[in-house]
Design a protein around this motif. Sequence first.
Motif, short mmCIF file in Angstrom:
data_model
loop_
_atom_site.label_atom_id
_atom_site.label_comp_id
_atom_site.label_asym_id
_atom_site.label_seq_id
_atom_site.Cartn_x
_atom_site.Cartn_y
_atom_site.Cartn_z
N ILE A 81 4.02 0.08 -3.21
CA ILE A 81 2.96 -0.95 -3.29
C ILE A 81 3.13 -1.81 -4.27
CG2 ILE A 81 0.33 -1.54 -2.97
CD1 ILE A 81 -0.21 1.49 -2.62
N GLY A 91 -1.17 -4.22 -0.79
CA GLY A 91 -2.05 -3.54 -1.33
C GLY A 91 -3.36 -3.25 -0.57
N SER A 107 3.03 1.83 -7.69
CA SER A 107 1.85 0.93 -7.30
C SER A 107 1.71 0.11 -8.52
CB SER A 107 0.63 1.69 -7.05
OG SER A 107 -0.51 0.85 -6.90
N ARG A 144 -0.90 -3.79 -8.99
CA ARG A 144 -1.80 -4.62 -8.24
C ARG A 144 -0.89 -5.97 -7.97
NH1 ARG A 144 -6.71 -4.89 -11.67
NH2 ARG A 144 -7.31 -6.41 -10.02
N ASP A 145 -1.42 -6.48 -6.68
CA ASP A 145 -0.74 -7.70 -6.19
C ASP A 145 -1.54 -8.76 -6.42
OD1 ASP A 145 -2.81 -7.19 -4.42
OD2 ASP A 145 -1.74 -6.86 -2.73
#
Length: 441
Positions: free
Chosen positions: A328, A348, A299, A301-302
């Motif tokens: 993600i 996300g 993962s 963050r986008d």
Amino acid sequence: MQHTPRPLRLLVLTHSFWPEHSPPQRRWSSLTRYLVPSGWDVSFLAPAPRFRGAVEQGGGLTIWGRERGPLGETIHRVPYLSTGHGRVCKLADQLFTAAASTVRGLFTGPSDVILVTAPSLPLLATGWLLARLRGVPFVVEMRDAWPNLAEDANLVRSGGKSVINGVVEFVQNHADLVVTVTEGFARTLRERGVRSVVTIRNGVVLGNTPRLLPPPQGRERLEVLYLGNHGESQNLERLVEAAALVGDRMRLTMVGQGSRKASLQELAARLDAPVRFLPPEYGSAVFERYAEADSVVVSLRDDWKSFDATIPSKTYEVLSVGRHITAIVRGEAARVFADAGEGDVVSGRAADVARLWEGLIEDPARLRPRSSGRAWVAEHAEYSDLATRYDAHLRDLVAAKGAGRGLSASAPAEAPRPAPAAGRRGGAAGRDAAMGDHRAA
């Protein structure tokens, strides 16, 4: 009598190293196990271990002292200031250790190349200064997309941003070589005018990274694992929210530590989410945790553009072990999963993550990984090959800058053989020295 060239001397400046478990430790322990037998005398300039377990594994470590590492490397120690996870604590600690490293670096003996591995930005200036004082090639290794990441994260106010950007870009522009771990950031640097850039990605030692047996069938719930840093870069709140949406048909296990862990625990309690929080684990315990999982989360963050050119370094290990992957990610990281033919790349949004997990529950056949991930890693991210590339670039620098001083930068007569597998020495530190990274670099 034929003259045998002396080993070339590489000094690596890092904010963390053995016996700690950290991104630079795992990367450089893996590279060192191949560089040493290929003719390099590798030494490190790093703070004393910060955590009790690391101190116990390291034995009698002394601040300002020197010790021998498990792979034959020399480690020069400096003091640290703080173990806090907050931004202010981290910045103060990095400034302090960079200043201490400047002093200590004057007394580490001669070097043929000085390399600094970031994201500790103050350490970049230390490495540049020491290399210039010694008149040797200077290599900057950017494991994160700095200074772009500092802008996305709003690490400092606008005036401070210009100072940070100026310092980082100055060092990048004046380095003899800049090494990135992704092609995307290398392209960004070239567009910015940095003249000498190569990409040497993170990786794994496949011989010490087992392919696991498939997870048990017919489970009552889906077991999802996140293992790594619990910080701002991962935006793990969406995992907790997604788990709450799925409910008791699944369990999310989150292993690690970081600045957001306490708030994540509070969120899970408030949402009554099926989440289990565990402390950091290392060595064989990591593979045991993978074996328990049906799906492993990678993962980032986008909403930070710099992450378009960022690949979480544990990506390569997860691709190797044989587990379904909840990815993600976006940008270059998403393309790696597509090229490897493994995992499900998802947005996300918590609702989208929950929808993926519910689909895996309804159709467990989707959990069966292919063999293409491990094959992709063998071709693109095996540390033996990455170290060979690093060796060639470093020798080129020495040959270009040091030929007049009579240094030999010729390749060894035979292909480099790795040092004894770190995983066989016993103890978590020894096993981890040969493993890939478990956190974003």
